[in-house]
Enzyme design. Structure first.
Site, short mmCIF file in Angstrom:
data_model
loop_
_atom_site.label_atom_id
_atom_site.label_comp_id
_atom_site.label_asym_id
_atom_site.label_seq_id
_atom_site.Cartn_x
_atom_site.Cartn_y
_atom_site.Cartn_z
CG HIS A 26 -1.34 -0.49 6.81
ND1 HIS A 26 -0.69 -1.34 6.02
CD2 HIS A 26 -1.65 -1.35 7.96
CE1 HIS A 26 -0.43 -2.52 6.76
NE2 HIS A 26 -0.87 -2.35 7.94
CB CYS A 44 -1.20 -0.11 1.40
SG CYS A 44 -0.13 0.53 2.61
#
Length: 376
Positions: free
Chosen positions: A340, A311
């Site tokens: 996240h 991410c």
């Protein structure tokens, strides 16, 4: 009920040799959902602090919205005027709306339940609102999500057997009214299995719903006060009773262990507010654990949050920077941690899917399937 079944289908691609776990594909008018899959919750037509681009980058395939809250603000007429939820919030993929039942029943002293429906006072402006199965479906038809949920009564835990049985019976009667009220062929109406912690009530409710041949089924009335182990037992009893050729959705679940145990019982889809809620408190999911970035040990930790995570947050920012944002209550910190956390839970269900396809689910997820594991 007038669902165009050609627009909705579920195909099981693989089964685990040792559990009820399965990998599949749920097709909807706005795309497919590869299961098992975690679904982010976008209560008011937004997943808090995240844009649709963030959600796509996180691997989201299906997003939820809340019928009760959208009815109160801005109102389903405005959403319909915008062309429906997909256009209103600029989310191109599949969507699901709940019925509003859970939120209404959470009002406790502010509502009155009858066989007709639920009357409650709006916490927003004080007006009295009568929400019936027909009205819930009408609102969801206006909102326009791909999957809509039947209006159900969700008793809290603990409740007496008599209270749970009455709620379960009323939920079935309301479902029949929802089916009659449902009018859009591009929306799939899911029924919800209630029954509390009583296996015989769950079994009876599941069998009644299966006889109605709905396009999908949900397990409701969990995560309302029970322990994680009790939730797992309820799901273990209920999920195998639901059709193998239809998607199975466990409502309100979103921790590693809960999802792994539910997948082992045959559940396909999950939702929970936990990844964005924890993010707003400075907490991240990392390696199966919860880390509070406000902890002093992160002040000078310049490593990525999770080196294995693809991410944007983990690729660009250090733990020290995220810890600084969390302690300063900066909105950017909420966004980066939410991105996240959502990515992590979607990756977790993705890893379960890959393990099932390779028939390695029990080996790779043994730590979560073992009794009395308390890692999250």
């Amino acid at each position: 009920m007038t669902e165009d079944k050609a627009k909705f289908s579920f195909k099981c691609q693989a089964n685990c040799s040792h559990t009820q776990a399965r990998a599949g594909v749920f097709a909807t008018p706005h795309g497919v959902v590869e299961t098992p899959k975690f679904m982010p919750v976008g209560t008011l037509a937004n997943v808090k602090t995240l844009t649709p681009a963030h959600l796509e980058a996180a691997g989201s395939q299906m997003v939820l919205a809340n019928t009760y809250h959208l009815h109160l603000q801005p109102g389903e007429a405005i959403v319909a005027g915008a062309g429906g939820l997909h256009k209103f919030m600029a989310w191109p993929g599949p969507m699901l709306t709940d019925s509003g039942g859970f939120q209404v029943f959470s009002l406790s002293q502010m509502r009155k339940i009858t066989d007709d429906g639920v009357t409650f006072r709006s916490p927003r402006d004080g007006r009295m609102i009568n929400l019936t199965p027909e009205r819930s479906i009408e609102i969801q038809n206006d909102l326009g999500a791909d999957v809509i949920m039947a209006f159900d009564e969700c008793p809290p835990y603990p409740a007496t057997r008599e209270e749970v049985e009455a709620a379960t019976n009323r939920t079935y009667r309301w479902l029949q009214r929802c089916i009659q009220a449902h009018s859009r062929p591009d929306q799939a109406l899911f029924g919800i299995v209630q029954g509390g912690v009583f296996p015989d009530l769950r079994s009876r409710a599941a069998n009644q719903l299966v006889d109605l041949d709905l396009p999908g089924y949900a397990i409701g009335g969990v995560s309302v006060g029970e322990s994680g182990d009790l939730i797992a037992e309820i799901v273990k009893v209920t999920a195998p009773l639901l059709p193998a050729n239809k998607p199975r959705y466990l409502m309100g679940i979103g921790t590693y262990r809960e999802m792994a145990l539910a997948v082992a019982s045959g559940v396909d889809m999950f939702d929970c507010v936990i990844p964005t809620r924890l993010a707003r408190h400075g907490t991240a999911f990392v390696g199966g654990e919860r880390w509070s970035l406000k902890n002093a040990r992160f002040r000078e930790d310049f490593a990525p949050l999770d080196e294995s995570c693809p991410c944007y947050t983990c690729q660009k920012f250090s733990r020290a920077y995220l810890a600084h944002l969390a302690r300063a209550n900066e909105v950017l910190g909420y966004t980066l941690l939410a991105l996240h956390n959502v990515t992590e839970l979607i990756r977790f269900t993705g890893r379960m899917r890959e393990a099932i396809l390779a028939d390695r689910f029990t080996e790779e997820f043994a730590c979560w399937l073992a009794p009395r594991v308390d890692r999250s």
